[in-house]
Scaffold this motif. Structure first.
Motif, PDB file in Angstrom:
ATOM      1  N   TYR A 157      25.292   5.849  20.099  1.00  0.00           N
ATOM      2  CA  TYR A 157      25.677   7.044  20.856  1.00  0.00           C
ATOM      3  C   TYR A 157      26.977   6.803  21.626  1.00  0.00           C
ATOM      4  N   CYS A 181      29.822   7.073  19.283  1.00  0.00           N
ATOM      5  CA  CYS A 181      30.055   8.488  18.957  1.00  0.00           C
ATOM      6  C   CYS A 181      30.891   9.159  20.041  1.00  0.00           C
ATOM      7  N   ARG A 209      23.870   9.863  16.026  1.00  0.00           N
ATOM      8  CA  ARG A 209      24.053   9.832  17.485  1.00  0.00           C
ATOM      9  C   ARG A 209      22.777   9.446  18.212  1.00  0.00           C
ATOM     10  N   THR A 210      21.630   9.665  17.576  1.00  0.00           N
ATOM     11  CA  THR A 210      20.342   9.447  18.243  1.00  0.00           C
ATOM     12  C   THR A 210      19.691   8.114  17.881  1.00  0.00           C
TER      13      THR A 210
END
Length: 368
Positions: free
Chosen positions: A38, A41, A31-32
């Motif tokens: 992101y 996600c 996610r980062t």
């Protein structure tokens, strides 16, 4: 073919198929990576591992705000431990004690005898009301030495933790929560979203007629309480105030047997289970019959696995052995099968002084 692939520009549909197959810890890291990852996600409603993991807590070292998690299913397949470290959980995290879990949420008891809820994946924190906020008959007073007084009886934090039973439920989407915990046999308290105080659940009088609490489990708005006499009381938490249900289980199946440790659980179909065990041996598993009048010996969990730390069973999918049991006690984590009645050691935390205890949990994360 060029090796200069820009992974941040991978097609969103392809990336989503990849992300949905990651284990939850790797997914949280993904996610980062960049804004595009992101955003993809956020298209995934939720991520949940369907097999039990171990969360391993650090010893009381100063400013240690991390813990380890272990995918036990992968370990069983490969024979190799693969640990993941989760960071930034608070400088005092190592001195606090986890007493219940719900998905990625932990119910923590700190040295000041306060409770809070924290998500190990998102680092979100919910501060619960102070213990002395209870307006009823249960009087809790805090002392400067980190101990506290319950109805004029002094209780050390360590004794409170050792004698505590607790359940936690958190709605991943709305963050609504319910927390119930007991200290020893006679004191039960609960709070929920919107409350600014703890409230007592009487254990010695009133319609609940609990006669003490030595174990609790929570499923689908119902709290199952194992009384001191090994009887089951069921409280409905679907409304603001809990209501004692009339179909309580009166019979004590262990009346004439040695008082070994007893735990309760609830199956997917809401059948009540009771197990008597020693540290590494299952002595007997019983299930309440459909009429709630007697207990039957359990030969099989019927395709489910019992996570005793959570008090519930889960479907035996993704390689989980059916009729298996997962159990932890301080520095030891065990698993075993009903047919053998033996619990095998899954992890010995005592081999590493940097860690103090472990718990089984089912990690999950819901995207906002």
């Amino acid at each position: 073919m060029s090796n200069n692939v820009n992974w941040s520009e991978l097609h969103a549909d392809v990336l989503q198929l990849i992300l949905e197959r990651l284990n939850i810890v790797t997914y949280v890291g993904a996610r980062t990576v960049c804004k595009n990852w992101y955003a993809v996600c956020k298209r995934i409603t939720s991520v949940q591992d369907k097999s039990p993991w171990l969360i391993i807590f650090p010893a009381g070292r100063p400013k240690c705000g991390s813990c380890l998690v272990l995918d036990f299913h992968t370990f069983r397949l490969t024979g190799k431990y693969k640990f993941y470290r989760l960071h930034n959980l608070g400088n005092d995290f190592s001195s606090h004690r986890c007493i219940a879990t719900c998905g990625g949420w932990l119910l923590m008891f700190d040295l000041r005898s306060s409770l809070y809820v924290v998500n190990v994946f998102t680092r979100e924190r919910i501060d619960l009301p102070p213990l002395e906020s209870d307006p009823g008959r249960l009087r809790v007073e805090r002392r400067p030495d980190t101990n506290f007084i319950i109805n004029k009886s002094s209780v050390t934090t360590r004794n409170a933790i050792n004698k505590t039973n607790a359940v936690l439920w958190v709605d991943e989407r709305t963050k609504r929560y319910i927390v119930v915990w007991s200290i020893g046999l006679w004191y039960m308290m609960y709070t929920r979203s919107g409350f600014d105080s703890w409230r007592e659940i009487p254990t010695r009088e009133g319609p609940e007629n609990l006669h003490g609490c030595q174990g609790i489990a929570y499923k689908d708005n119902k709290l199952y309480v194992l009384s001191r006499q090994n009887q089951i009381r069921i409280l409905d938490f679907s409304q603001e105030l809990p209501l004692a249900l009339p179909n309580n289980v009166e019979e004590n199946p262990f009346t004439n047997e040695k008082p070994w440790r007893v735990k309760i659980g609830v199956t997917a179909s809401e059948n009540v289970l009771m197990v008597k065990n020693r540290l590494n041996k299952i002595l007997k598993i019983l299930k309440m019959d459909s009429g709630r009048t007697s207990w039957d010996t359990v030969e099989s969990l019927e395709g489910e696995a019992w996570i005793m730390d959570l008090g519930v069973t889960i479907p035996a999918v993704n390689g989980i052995n059916p009729n298996s049991i997962y159990y932890s006690k301080d520095k030891y984590a065990y698993w075993g099968e009903v047919s053998t009645q033996e619990l095998k050691k899954a992890l010995d935390v005592d081999l590493n002084r940097n860690f103090s205890y472990a718990r089984w949990f089912i990690p999950s994360l819901r995207e906002l």
